[in-house]
Write an enzyme that holds these catalytic residues in place. Structure first.
Site, PDB file in Angstrom:
ATOM      1  N   ASP A 204       0.835  -1.203   0.000  1.00  0.00           N
ATOM      2  CA  ASP A 204       0.000   0.000   0.000  1.00  0.00           C
ATOM      3  C   ASP A 204       0.869   1.252   0.000  1.00  0.00           C
ATOM      4  O   ASP A 204       0.619   2.195   0.743  1.00  0.00           O
ATOM      5  CB  ASP A 204      -0.940  -0.002   1.211  1.00  0.00           C
ATOM      6  CG  ASP A 204      -2.082   1.001   1.036  1.00  0.00           C
ATOM      7  OD1 ASP A 204      -2.448   1.295  -0.124  1.00  0.00           O
ATOM      8  OD2 ASP A 204      -2.602   1.504   2.044  1.00  0.00           O
ATOM      9  N   LYS A 206       2.011   4.688  -1.098  1.00  0.00           N
ATOM     10  CA  LYS A 206       1.368   5.861  -1.700  1.00  0.00           C
ATOM     11  C   LYS A 206       1.863   7.094  -0.954  1.00  0.00           C
ATOM     12  O   LYS A 206       2.443   6.974   0.142  1.00  0.00           O
ATOM     13  CB  LYS A 206      -0.156   5.750  -1.627  1.00  0.00           C
ATOM     14  CG  LYS A 206      -0.716   5.477  -0.239  1.00  0.00           C
ATOM     15  CD  LYS A 206      -2.220   5.242  -0.310  1.00  0.00           C
ATOM     16  CE  LYS A 206      -2.795   4.896   1.065  1.00  0.00           C
ATOM     17  NZ  LYS A 206      -4.240   4.645   1.005  1.00  0.00           N
ATOM     18  N   ASN A 209       1.424   7.642   2.824  1.00  0.00           N
ATOM     19  CA  ASN A 209       2.140   6.722   3.705  1.00  0.00           C
ATOM     20  C   ASN A 209       3.641   6.998   3.721  1.00  0.00           C
ATOM     21  O   ASN A 209       4.418   6.192   4.234  1.00  0.00           O
ATOM     22  CB  ASN A 209       1.889   5.274   3.280  1.00  0.00           C
ATOM     23  CG  ASN A 209       0.487   4.814   3.635  1.00  0.00           C
ATOM     24  OD1 ASN A 209      -0.171   5.407   4.495  1.00  0.00           O
ATOM     25  ND2 ASN A 209       0.011   3.773   2.978  1.00  0.00           N
ATOM     26  N   ASP A 225       2.728   2.731   7.815  1.00  0.00           N
ATOM     27  CA  ASP A 225       1.475   1.976   7.632  1.00  0.00           C
ATOM     28  C   ASP A 225       1.709   0.613   6.976  1.00  0.00           C
ATOM     29  O   ASP A 225       1.579   0.446   5.765  1.00  0.00           O
ATOM     30  CB  ASP A 225       0.464   2.792   6.823  1.00  0.00           C
ATOM     31  CG  ASP A 225      -0.941   2.192   6.931  1.00  0.00           C
ATOM     32  OD1 ASP A 225      -1.082   1.082   7.472  1.00  0.00           O
ATOM     33  OD2 ASP A 225      -1.904   2.841   6.474  1.00  0.00           O
ATOM     34  N   THR A 258      -4.610   0.502  -2.489  1.00  0.00           N
ATOM     35  CA  THR A 258      -5.359   1.656  -2.979  1.00  0.00           C
ATOM     36  C   THR A 258      -5.423   1.567  -4.497  1.00  0.00           C
ATOM     37  O   THR A 258      -4.382   1.419  -5.147  1.00  0.00           O
ATOM     38  CB  THR A 258      -4.675   2.961  -2.536  1.00  0.00           C
ATOM     39  OG1 THR A 258      -4.561   2.953  -1.105  1.00  0.00           O
ATOM     40  CG2 THR A 258      -5.482   4.177  -2.959  1.00  0.00           C
TER      41      THR A 258
END
Length: 423
Positions: A204, A206, A209, A225, A258
């Site tokens: 994840d 992005k 994060n 995260d 995401t």
């Protein structure tokens, strides 16, 4: 970032309370006498008859007004509150809450991530994140300080990053050039190289994060995260027990993350490895240099189809001011076949990152990046009725949330993937 859902009752005005009895008068009794002599007594008697529930409610309301964080403090184990002073809620997810705390002795700030482990899904998410954080130790990866565990909750004490998100820093700067982008990407690639060497896939990655440790210009950038992180089947860290292998095989066929940052192999339901993080790094680089997404559709099915086609372009501002080497770096990451995609180690050796002065454009991209972020923020805001204005970097790249159930996504083919509900 949250507040109690209970209603706050209005405070009764002085000298008034709900009627609990009826007074009868003789015809010869003067009403004025009642007001002068009996009124105070009667009202005092009525107030004394309040139930214990009403008293508790009034105390609760008063405490919530005086101490808005009391609701969150009440959820914390006494061992945690004995060592840390709970300051404020700074984030929330499906299974977690993140609060800013301060160590009672050293007064050093930290973040505590409170994970709910009541259900099976919450337990799996907690154990995956905890397993990764206990293994990692790198300057560009969030550091786990200590852990408190109870039957239904786990408290992860983490270092607190106060420098803001990656895109927030870009927007806040007066100028932004390719060499600024390469400094940030070098730190992210270093963190990814370390994680992949351990056999960890973030899944994840992005901009939100990626946090700066402090507001200074020399701050390190931290990958945070790990709620969706898993272990790579093909890594040297692979364990020999069969149960663990079965769990890993399930994890590496799971569609999660995401949507805008998903690699094609994840969308197609094929087995994948750490290369999915490098695809996400390519998307982040594209955003960092332009303020726009390479694959951007309001319709999720159309977005996923665009990712599967792998078609993106370098048209429009500011791409005419971006160097050929920077575009080459993106092309090597947004490669459809994961076998042909750069690894994190190869990304660190790419000429654009290694020789920024020679290969990078010195043009200021800040205006075009900010304009594109603001335009996307306006479009996203118009699609969200009742949403107020927000910082462009915070809103612009947050249209995609982590994936929910397969039925909601319209992915009915169970052989394709199973979806994980997370923050």
């Amino acid at each position: 970032m949250g507040s109690g859902s209970g209603k706050v009752l209005p405070e009764s005005s002085k000298g008034f309370c709900p009627l609990r009895s009826v007074a009868f008068f003789r015809k010869d009794e003067k009403f004025d006498g009642f007001k002068d002599k009996k009124q105070t007594f009667l009202w005092s008697w009525r107030r004394d008859q309040r139930t214990s529930e009403e008293v508790k409610e009034s105390v609760r309301v008063e405490e919530s007004v005086k101490n808005p964080n009391g609701k969150f403090r009440a959820k914390f184990d006494p061992r945690v509150t004995a060592r840390y002073d709970i300051k404020a809620l700074i984030g929330r997810g499906s299974f977690s809450r993140v609060v800013r705390v301060e160590h009672r002795c050293t007064r050093q700030p930290f973040a505590i991530k409170l994970l709910e482990v009541k259900g099976r899904e919450g337990h799996n998410t907690c154990q995956a994140e905890l397993g990764v954080l206990r293994r990692v130790n790198h300057a560009n990866v969030i550091h786990l300080v200590e852990v408190f565990e109870t039957a239904h909750r786990v408290y992860l004490v983490l270092e607190l990053a106060t420098g803001g998100e990656l895109l927030e820093r870009v927007v806040a700067r007066g100028s932004f050039r390719e060499r600024d982008a390469t400094r940030a990407l070098m730190m992210v690639a270093n963190g990814l190289c370390y994680l992949h060497t351990l056999g960890v896939i973030h899944r994840d990655l992005k901009p939100e994060n990626l946090l700066y440790y402090h507001p200074g210009q020399d701050s390190r950038l931290i990958i945070t995260d790990f709620g969706l992180a898993c272990w790579d089947n093909q890594s040297p860290a692979k364990r020999s027990d069969s149960s663990c292998n079965e769990t890993k095989d399930w994890a590496l066929r799971t569609l999660c993350g995401t949507p805008e940052y998903l690699a094609p192999e994840m969308v197609a339901g094929r087995p994948y490895n750490s290369a999915v993080d490098l695809w996400a790094l390519g998307v982040i680089t594209y955003i960092l240099l332009s303020g726009s997404l390479p694959f951007d559709h309001t319709s999720r099915p159309r977005l996923l189809r665009a990712i599967l086609r792998g078609n993106y372009s370098f048209h429009g501002n500011p791409w005419n001011s971006v160097s050929t080497q920077a575009k080459s770096f993106i092309d090597r990451l947004l490669t459809f076949n994961p076998e042909d995609r750069m690894t994190a180690e190869e990304a660190l050796r790419h000429p654009w990152l290694v020789s920024t002065a020679a290969c990078s454009s010195n043009k200021n991209l800040h205006r075009s990046i900010s304009r594109n972020l603001q335009q996307r923020a306006s479009r996203a805001s118009s699609r969200r009725p009742g949403s107020g204005s927000a910082q462009s970097s915070r809103l612009a790249m947050r249209s995609g949330t982590r994936l929910g159930s397969a039925s909601r996504l319209g992915l009915g083919n169970k052989s394709q993937c199973s979806l994980k509900v997370t923050t």
